[in-house]
Design a protein around this motif. Structure first.
Motif, short mmCIF file in Angstrom:
data_model
loop_
_atom_site.label_atom_id
_atom_site.label_comp_id
_atom_site.label_asym_id
_atom_site.label_seq_id
_atom_site.Cartn_x
_atom_site.Cartn_y
_atom_site.Cartn_z
N GLN A 1 -12.40 6.20 7.45
CA GLN A 1 -11.71 5.37 8.44
C GLN A 1 -11.19 4.08 7.81
O GLN A 1 -10.13 3.58 8.17
N ILE A 2 -11.97 3.55 6.87
CA ILE A 2 -11.58 2.30 6.19
C ILE A 2 -10.75 2.59 4.94
O ILE A 2 -9.89 1.81 4.55
N ALA A 3 -10.98 3.75 4.32
CA ALA A 3 -10.28 4.08 3.06
C ALA A 3 -8.81 4.42 3.29
O ALA A 3 -7.99 4.29 2.38
N LEU A 4 -8.45 4.84 4.50
CA LEU A 4 -7.05 5.21 4.77
C LEU A 4 -6.15 3.98 4.74
O LEU A 4 -6.58 2.88 5.11
N PRO A 5 -4.89 4.14 4.34
CA PRO A 5 -3.97 3.00 4.31
C PRO A 5 -3.37 2.68 5.68
O PRO A 5 -2.46 1.87 5.80
N PHE A 6 -3.86 3.33 6.74
CA PHE A 6 -3.43 3.09 8.12
C PHE A 6 -4.66 3.29 9.00
O PHE A 6 -5.75 3.59 8.49
N ARG A 7 -4.54 3.10 10.27
CA ARG A 7 -5.69 3.26 11.16
C ARG A 7 -5.38 4.27 12.27
O ARG A 7 -4.31 4.22 12.88
N LYS A 8 -6.33 5.18 12.48
CA LYS A 8 -6.23 6.16 13.56
C LYS A 8 -7.57 6.21 14.29
O LYS A 8 -8.63 6.14 13.64
N PRO A 9 -7.56 6.40 15.60
CA PRO A 9 -8.84 6.59 16.30
C PRO A 9 -9.50 7.88 15.83
O PRO A 9 -8.83 8.86 15.50
N LYS B 1 0.84 -1.20 0.00
CA LYS B 1 0.00 0.00 0.00
C LYS B 1 0.87 1.24 0.00
O LYS B 1 1.91 1.27 0.65
N ASP B 2 0.40 2.25 -0.71
CA ASP B 2 1.04 3.56 -0.62
C ASP B 2 0.57 4.16 0.70
O ASP B 2 -0.62 4.39 0.91
N PRO B 3 1.49 4.43 1.65
CA PRO B 3 1.07 4.90 2.98
C PRO B 3 0.42 6.28 2.97
O PRO B 3 -0.12 6.71 3.98
N LEU B 4 0.45 6.97 1.82
CA LEU B 4 -0.14 8.31 1.77
C LEU B 4 -1.23 8.39 0.70
O LEU B 4 -1.53 9.46 0.19
N LYS B 5 -1.86 7.26 0.39
CA LYS B 5 -2.92 7.29 -0.63
C LYS B 5 -4.17 6.65 -0.04
O LYS B 5 -4.18 5.47 0.31
N ALA B 6 -5.23 7.45 0.04
CA ALA B 6 -6.50 6.94 0.57
C ALA B 6 -7.43 6.61 -0.59
O ALA B 6 -7.40 7.26 -1.64
N SER B 7 -8.26 5.62 -0.38
CA SER B 7 -9.26 5.25 -1.40
C SER B 7 -10.37 6.29 -1.40
O SER B 7 -10.62 6.96 -0.40
N PRO B 8 -11.10 6.42 -2.52
CA PRO B 8 -12.21 7.38 -2.56
C PRO B 8 -13.33 6.96 -1.61
O PRO B 8 -13.52 5.77 -1.35
N THR B 9 -14.07 7.94 -1.10
CA THR B 9 -15.15 7.64 -0.14
C THR B 9 -16.54 7.83 -0.74
O THR B 9 -17.53 7.42 -0.14
N GLY B 10 -16.66 8.46 -1.91
CA GLY B 10 -17.96 8.60 -2.56
C GLY B 10 -18.42 7.26 -3.13
O GLY B 10 -17.60 6.39 -3.44
N VAL B 11 -19.74 7.08 -3.26
CA VAL B 11 -20.27 5.82 -3.84
C VAL B 11 -21.30 6.16 -4.92
O VAL B 11 -21.82 7.27 -4.98
N ILE B 12 -21.61 5.18 -5.76
CA ILE B 12 -22.56 5.45 -6.84
C ILE B 12 -23.96 5.65 -6.27
O ILE B 12 -24.31 5.09 -5.22
N GLU B 13 -24.75 6.44 -6.97
CA GLU B 13 -26.07 6.82 -6.44
C GLU B 13 -26.99 5.62 -6.28
O GLU B 13 -27.80 5.58 -5.35
#
Length: 1018
Positions: A847-855, A600-612
């Protein structure tokens, strides 16, 4: 037994006879004690041949009625039965059948009648009373034997396996026998054993002297058991059988040698550390070295029963020994912790006796693979208990282990902490709740009989430190730690109990602490007499070695050989440790996520938008009653809510509850497990959520819309918790540590109550990654806003979370495309105060899209849940959209930024109050309002850009919280950094105060009016 005795004493037969006399006056057949209702017979006897086939049962009933009450039958029958008492008249016909309902054969109430009593002869009251007394005595030993058992290794111990407490003190102890006194002449009489004891083995009757001897060998030596408070007869009999059966505690020589080898390693490890690092704190196990063989025995037995993974939590005492000898962590890694080396990886680290570990290894005894995790913990004793339970539950959940047969937890405790820390009680009360149970925990108490310097007389009010476990019907085994074979027997029973009944069990290892609280502490200051005794007490290893040599189980040479071999292993490990130049925190990780970070690229988050289409599908399912269930009766109020939701979906709009549900539903569709836990979360404190619909006419009939979105979706768990914050938040944190691909959420009933769990927030959530390299994506939802509901229903103490944020107020990170995600990567947690459902939707999915986990700490709304303006269009949630760290004003002020006189930054619900006041006063062109949705890490780049957009405006931070609370003290220096001090940022809000809010509605309204006046004043 007491009840039975009372009945026997108080019941009288005809003419006031004692029960025994009139009961046994019937001379033939297996007599029966009948507890059936009385029947009145007043019909005169008919003239017919005596005792023909049709009259036999009639006469029998008549006779039974006369026995109970002579006046209930005709005078002629009364006369006949009286005259036949001598034996010449009526006798009941013998019965070969079993006794009926409410009847027992009289023979079962008597001894084996070998003592000179024949069934035909009258039995004295003394015979019956003596048998009842013997039964009561047996029960007394089972209930109270622990009171006189010799459990203290620094007191007097038995040196053999035959001496009893009666031998030592000349008779059975009064604490047990109480009023049940038997004469010396009774000692050799034989008594029938009741079904509630197993001391006879195959014998059904024993002489009283032998009964007492066997009971004392079971309950009054080095094991004291508390179990008779358990409500289940099956469970009580199960324990009795494993304690009382003759010969059950006779280990083989092979087993004894194994105990000795393990005890040698435990003692050898501590003595090695003491020699090499004599002035270092290590919180050694000296005085309770038997803990190591005990834990290994529980693990061995549990693996035999099919357990594959064990999660352990423990305090600092003995931790290094557990890591070395139970988990078998490489000794060289442990020894490097004493060398004071620098770390090769990020983090601030923790002291060696707080660190956790995770090991997969072969169990040599059972030849099965086992996974062992010791959870890292702070010095806050018992705080790790709920973490362990949450982690265990999560492992069971993801393995599909619905009965806890594959994964279990072991919790170690100190005696003072087990009695003194309320979190123990909170965790115990999770043990049987459907969504929190771990199907039985083995608790092991290292009972030093002292807490730091405090004597038990001053540290608890209960007789034992383990009495808290009685609330959940857990059996408690107190055992003298200097009797290794008794300890192993208890461990076997505990492991088998957990595997059989899937309930908690407690092993209380009564031991001592040879040193002070730590190795450089002087215990003689406060416990001089105790420590004089301890100095004279031989170590358990020495005692047990001598015992086995005397028995011929081992030779002195074998004992020395085992000791020397372990010493050599330690020396070799130390040599290897000396070659190390750095320590690695990741070597001590207790919850590794294999494969999560790789590739995983530690600084690349997945998109959070979803299809309608997804939003529409989830919205419609969430707004519908159960499909194909016309008979499912929903509350009228809930029907209205569902209907309103459906209308919103059709209008492409979402409110707060819909936005949250769409975040959950879209994650479930992607295979991400979502767990929402807390007080009243199923409905929601403010009756907005309704994730569980209840049938109005059928108990326990429910429907969960989010569990029925897609046929192949991930599971959704929503569960109301016990009324606990500390315990439940800790549990959810533990749950979140197990699987990074899950959204685990804890919601407070009101944000104000989160401080009951402050220890979990401070010691684990805010600092866990820095101390233990342990990430967690736990979400805390904290309802927060000043709405006139008083000081305890207004503030989630936003300022505390911000104060613990680890970003530097004087550092503006370099601007780049990765600015936002890098900030998230570098900080310890995220603090947000969202104002729109779309932003909530995106931040939860992020929270899930990030390549790491933070509270993630979210201040959630109360009145905004239904505010007509706090809604979002599907346009803000579909593909291509994302979380907005700052929401800027898009109204009239943005059209002519040069004309704006005032730029207000704010966060949370106060935005809607400010906007309403501004618009009502016609100041939309003059005042621009920007919402800071993510407060920490601070959005320097967006704040700087927004301020630059309004060059002529005065800048203010407006908040509804008091000046010494809320976000002001956090944002003030960061505004200065963002603007490089070029423009002033002033404060609008309530003045400082000690309390979060006023309790007076009138005062609250006055404060709101003042705030809005200040904000709109030009």
């Amino acid at each position: 037994m007491h009840r039975a005795r009372t009945i026997f004493k108080t019941l009288t037969g005809p003419q006031g006879q004692k029960l025994g006399a009139w009961l046994l006056a019937r001379k033939n057949g297996p007599s029966v004690l009948c507890v059936a209702p009385l029947r009145e017979y007043t019909t005169p006897a008919a003239s017919e041949p005596f005792l023909n086939g049709s009259s036999t049962s009639y006469v029998e009933d008549m006779y039974n009625a006369w026995l109970a009450d002579p006046s209930s039958v005709h005078a002629s029958w009364d006369s006949y039965f009286r005259n036949s008492q001598g034996g010449g008249g009526y006798q009941a016909p013998p019965s070969l059948g079993l006794p009926g309902r409410n009847e027992v054969a009289i023979s079962s109430l008597l001894p084996s009648l070998s003592g000179g009593v024949s069934l035909g002869a009258p039995v004295s009251d003394k015979v019956i009373d003596d048998h009842l007394a013997v039964q009561a005595i047996i029960r007394s030993y089972q209930s109270r034997g622990h009171l006189v058992a010799l459990l203290d290794p620094i007191g007097i111990m038995y040196t053999d396996r035959k001496t009893t407490i009666s031998d030592r003190f000349g008779g059975p102890p009064d604490e047990i026998i109480r009023q049940h006194k038997l004469e010396e002449t009774d000692m050799d009489r034989t008594f029938k054993l009741p079904s509630t004891t197993f001391i006879g083995g195959k014998d059904k009757a024993l002489p009283l002297r032998e009964i007492l001897r066997r009971l004392e060998l079971t309950y009054c030596r080095h094991i004291g058991v508390e179990f008779m408070f358990i409500n289940s007869l099956e469970q009580c009999n199960w324990i009795r059988q494993r304690l009382e059966t003759p010969g059950i505690m006779n280990p083989t020589n092979e087993q004894k040698r194994l105990i000795l080898a393990r005890l040698t390693r435990a003692a050898g490890f501590e003595s090695f550390l003491a020699r090499k690092w004599s002035s270092e704190k290590r919180f050694g196990l000296e005085g309770c070295e038997i803990l190591i063989p005990a834990m290994k025995q529980v693990i061995d037995r549990s693996t035999e029963f099919g357990v594959e993974s064990i999660v352990m939590g423990m305090p600092h005492r003995g931790r290094l020994n557990v890591l070395a000898n139970v988990c078998r962590k490489p000794l060289s890694q442990i020894f490097t912790q004493f060398a004071g080396l620098e770390a090769a990886d990020d983090g601030s680290g923790d002291v060696k006796y707080h660190l956790g570990t995770y090991i997969e290894r072969l169990n040599r005894v059972t030849n099965k693979n086992i996974r062992l995790a010791v959870v890292a913990n702070p010095s806050h004793l018992e705080a790790a208990d709920p973490i362990v339970q949450g982690k265990t539950r999560a492992e069971q959940f993801y393995r599909g282990d619905g009965e806890g047969k594959k994964v279990m937890s072991i919790l170690l405790h100190g005696d003072a902490a087990f009695a003194g820390q309320g979190i123990v009680y909170e965790t115990m009360h999770l043990s049987d709740l459907p969504d929190y149970t771990t199907h039985g925990t083995v608790h092991i108490v290292v009972n030093n009989q002292i807490g730091f310097t405090t004597d038990p007389r001053h540290s608890r009010s209960s007789p034992y430190c383990t009495d808290v476990a009685r609330v959940v019907n857990a059996p408690i085994f107190h055992v003298n730690s200097d009797d290794p074979e008794s300890v192993m027997h208890v461990c076997n029973i505990a492991a088998e109990w957990r595997a059989t009944f899937h309930k908690d069990v407690v092993i209380d290892l009564v031991c001592y602490r040879r040193n002070g609280h730590n190795e450089i502490d002087e215990p003689m200051f406060t416990q001089p007499l105790m420590y004089r005794k301890i100095k004279k007490t031989k170590p358990a290893l020495e005692k047990y070695s001598e015992q086995l040599i005397a028995e011929g189980a081992v030779t002195p040479e074998e004992v020395k050989d085992v000791k020397d071999k372990y010493e050599k292993i330690c020396e070799e490990a130390l040599e290897k440790a000396r070659e190390e130049t750095h320590i690695k925190y990741k070597d001590w990780l207790d919850s590794p996520w294999s494969g999560f970070f790789e590739g995983k690229d530690p600084l690349k988050a997945s998109p959070t938008g979803v299809i309608e289409d997804t939003l529409v599908h989830i919205g419609k399912r969430f707004s519908s009653p159960p499909p194909n269930a016309a008979e499912f009766v929903i509350h009228k109020g809930v029907e209205r809510i569902l209907k309103a939701r459906m209308e919103m979906v059709e209008n492409r709009m979402t409110d707060w509850a819909l936005g949250e549900a769409m975040a959950f539903g879209s994650l479930l569709k992607e295979g991400i497990h979502v767990r929402l836990s807390g007080q009243d979360v199923e409905r929601g404190t403010f009756s907005h959520r309704h994730h569980v619909l209840h049938h109005q006419n059928v108990d326990k009939a429910t429907y969960r819309p989010l569990c029925n979105l897609y046929p192949d979706q991930a599971p959704y768990t929503v569960c109301n918790s016990s009324l606990s914050e500390f315990g439940v938040l800790g549990f959810e944190l533990g749950f979140s540590m197990t699987n990074p691909n899950a959204l685990v959420i804890w919601e407070a009933q009101f944000g104000d109550f989160n401080n009951t769990a402050q220890c979990i927030i401070d010691q684990f959530i805010s600092s866990g990654q820095a101390k233990w390299v342990r990430q967690s994506g736990l979400v805390m939802l904290l309802p927060h806003a000043l709405e006139g509901m008083g000081p305890e229903h207004s503030s989630a103490r936003l300022e505390r979370f911000l104060q613990m944020s680890s970003d530097d107020p004087d550092y503006f990170p370099p601007e780049s495309d990765e600015f936002a995600v890098r900030q998230l990567h570098d900080i310890n947690w995220i603090v947000a105060n969202c104002t729109t459902p779309a932003n909530l939707f995106h931040i939860l999915r992020r929270q899930i899209a990030l390549p790491f986990r933070k509270p993630l700490i979210i201040m959630t709304p109360k009145s905004l849940l239904r505010h007509p303006e706090a809604r979002s269009s599907f346009d803000d949630m579909k593909e291509g959209t994302e979380f907005k760290r700052v929401i800027v004003d898009a109204g009239e002020s943005a059209a002519n930024p040069d004309g704006v006189k005032k730029l207000l930054f704010c966060s949370g619900k106060v935005y809607y109050d400010l906007k309403k006041a501004r618009d009502e006063r016609g100041l939309s062109k003059d005042i621009s309002i920007a919402r800071v949705e993510q407060i920490s890490p601070f959005p320097y780049d967006l704040v700087k850009a927004e301020c630059a957009k309004y060059p002529n405006a005065k800048i203010f931070w407006a908040q509804e919280e008091h000046k010494n609370q809320g976000a002001w003290t956090y944002v003030q220096p960061r505004f200065y950094t963002a603007l490089t001090g070029s423009r002033d940022v002033n404060y609008i809000g309530r003045p400082t105060a000690a309390s979060p809010a006023t309790g007076s509605k009138a005062q609250h309204l006055k404060e709101v009016a003042s705030l809005l006046d200040d904000a709109t004043h030009l």
